[in-house]
Motif scaffolding. Structure first.
Motif, PDB file in Angstrom:
ATOM      1  N   PRO A  39      15.360  41.491  20.320  1.00 30.01           N
ATOM      2  CA  PRO A  39      16.429  40.527  20.047  1.00 30.01           C
ATOM      3  C   PRO A  39      17.680  40.839  20.868  1.00 30.01           C
ATOM      4  O   PRO A  39      17.872  41.947  21.368  1.00 30.01           O
ATOM      5  CB  PRO A  39      16.685  40.704  18.543  1.00 30.01           C
ATOM      6  N   THR A  40      18.531  39.853  20.981  1.00 28.13           N
ATOM      7  CA  THR A  40      19.753  40.003  21.749  1.00 28.13           C
ATOM      8  C   THR A  40      20.908  40.383  20.816  1.00 28.13           C
ATOM      9  O   THR A  40      20.690  40.754  19.658  1.00 28.13           O
ATOM     10  CB  THR A  40      20.055  38.689  22.500  1.00 28.13           C
ATOM     11  N   ILE A  41      22.128  40.318  21.300  1.00 26.34           N
ATOM     12  CA  ILE A  41      23.339  40.452  20.493  1.00 26.34           C
ATOM     13  C   ILE A  41      24.320  39.400  20.976  1.00 26.34           C
ATOM     14  O   ILE A  41      24.114  38.782  22.026  1.00 26.34           O
ATOM     15  CB  ILE A  41      23.989  41.857  20.618  1.00 26.34           C
ATOM     16  N   ASP A  42      25.376  39.175  20.260  1.00 26.85           N
ATOM     17  CA  ASP A  42      26.420  38.266  20.723  1.00 26.85           C
ATOM     18  C   ASP A  42      27.035  38.839  21.995  1.00 26.85           C
ATOM     19  O   ASP A  42      27.302  40.049  22.085  1.00 26.85           O
ATOM     20  CB  ASP A  42      27.499  38.086  19.651  1.00 26.85           C
ATOM     21  N   ASN A  43      27.237  37.971  22.971  1.00 27.36           N
ATOM     22  CA  ASN A  43      27.852  38.355  24.251  1.00 27.36           C
ATOM     23  C   ASN A  43      27.032  39.403  25.001  1.00 27.36           C
ATOM     24  O   ASN A  43      27.588  40.274  25.681  1.00 27.36           O
ATOM     25  CB  ASN A  43      29.283  38.872  24.031  1.00 27.36           C
TER      26      ASN A  43
END
Length: 445
Positions: free
Chosen positions: A314-318
């Motif tokens: 998964p990604t993260i914000d920014n």
């Protein structure tokens, strides 16, 4: 699992080898690592390959078959495989032989600081030039080659594998718990809480070998600061107190607080962790496509077979890295000893590297080249084909495993402290303080 006293003995041996290596570099016989097509006759003899791979694994099996084929047309040739699958023991042997200038024609190594010293001393053949000279460079997946590169972009190792690391999960257990696949890394604690509340172990983890937990340490910094963070860290140009390091420590601590891993996870071995997932006792399992035969074929327990799926990191914000950029290793690489490189070694490598991809891919494995099509086994589930197809959608940046990047002393301490952090025995601040002190003591920066 190695006892602490054994581990520190190996570290001391590695450190001694590194010191000797530094001192003996100027006395090494002259060799030109850029002379990839040396003049002379191909005279068959035995050559050796120092390996750190399973003796019955696909790489060794395939290369042995190729060597036997080559020997039929080159009487007197033989490939001597010096196999030490246990990685700590292998590193001790490899670094000791390097310090004594006794490495064989071929040897396994990760793109570690130690290996980079060998390359800078002219003791490894330039693989970028070799593959270009053999007309094979364009066949290799960029991600497979990039995994083997040093921080400066130079390439001195040949990849023989290509893997994608996924989070495999049990859809039925998620549905039962009302849990959802995390869209971001910050969603992991809630996922774990939901699963734990439903009486399910959220994540199966091989804590005994320690590197699987270290993967988790790499995730947040990769998304937040890119692959450069760990490069700067090992060179002394970054610290664990930096935003990316602190975010990772706090995230790992939050996973522990949410009960993401089973109690006593540090004593759980590789086979036991896998069994937790394949039996339906755990909902998530972070592992690579080298386990496709166990996770995406009819060998998997029918009770869970149709429930298994996967999601990527998964990604993260920014985030500074793309969704399709995650851990895509090409395994330990093979280096070519510049001192012993001659027309025979070149001729054998030309034959072997041309023949290898097709043979290896026919076993159901992912080739490090895009020139060979993986044979999907007859007993494969649809998930197998999907995982293979995923290789066509992989970005350029790689979340490098930190155990291949950090010096041995820092890496060992990191693995120990991560277990304490997740178990709640130390705070993120204490973890950061300890690791920055360790880093300062061992960094070359």
């Amino acid at each position: 699992m190695f006892q602490p006293s054994r581990r520190f003995t190996l570290l001391a041996a590695a450190a001694t080898a590194a010191i000797i290596l530094t001192g003996c570099g100027s006395t090494s016989p002259a060799a030109d690592p850029t002379d990839v097509d040396p003049d002379g006759e191909v005279v068959p003899r035995e050559i050796s390959w120092l390996l750190s791979r399973p003796a019955d694994g696909g790489v060794i099996t395939t290369m042995q078959q190729i060597a036997d084929e080559y020997a039929k047309d080159h009487p007197g040739f033989a490939l001597n495989l010096i196999t030490t699958p246990d990685r700590p023991s292998y590193i001790q042997k490899y670094e000791t032989l390097a310090a004594a200038n006794k490495l064989p024609e071929l040897f396994d190594t990760d793109a570690t600081p130690f290996a980079q010293k060998l390359a800078k001393q002219g003791r490894m053949v330039d693989v970028d030039l070799l593959l270009e000279d053999l007309g094979l460079a364009d066949d290799y997946r960029p991600a497979a080659l990039n995994y083997q590169r040093f921080d400066d972009g130079s390439l001195y190792m040949v990849p023989f594998e290509f893997q994608l690391e996924f989070f495999w999960y049990n859809k039925a257990l998620f549905e039962q718990a009302g849990a959802t696949v995390p869209a971001t890394l910050d969603d992991f604690p809630q996922m774990c809480t939901d699963l734990r509340t439903a009486g399910v172990t959220p994540i199966a983890l091989d804590g005994q070998d320690q590197w699987p937990l270290e993967r988790y340490m790499a995730y947040y910094p990769f998304r937040m600061a890119g692959p450069e963070y760990v490069q700067d860290l090992k060179n002394g140009d970054a610290s664990f107190a930096d935003p990316a390091g602190r975010a990772a420590a706090e995230w790992l601590h939050s996973l522990g607080e949410a009960g993401c891993f089973s109690p006593g996870f540090s004593a759980t071995g590789y086979a036991d962790a896998q069994a937790q997932f394949t039996s339906g006792a755990a909902a998530v399992y972070n592992i690579g496509t080298w386990e496709l035969s166990n996770l995406a074929t009819e060998a998997l327990d029918p009770a869970v077979r149709d429930s298994v799926d996967y999601f990527t990191l998964p990604t993260i914000d920014n985030a500074v890295t793309a969704d399709n950029e995650y851990v895509t290793p090409s395994g330990i690489g093979m280096a070519v000893n510049a001192k012993t490189y001659d027309p025979l070694v070149r001729d054998f490598l030309a034959f072997a590297l041309e023949r290898y991809p097709e043979l290896y891919a026919s076993s159901g494995a992912l080739s490090p080249t895009s020139s060979a099509t993986t044979t999907i086994p007859d007993n494969a589930t649809p998930l197998y084909g999907r995982a293979v197809e995923q290789t066509n959608n992989v970005g350029e940046a790689i979340a490098m495993p930190w155990d291949t990047q950090l010096d041995p002393a820092t890496n060992t301490r990191l693995q120990q402290e991560l277990t304490l952090l997740v178990q709640g025995e130390i705070t993120p601040d204490e973890f950061i303080q300890t690791m920055d002190k360790t880093l300062a003591e061992n960094s070359d920066g």
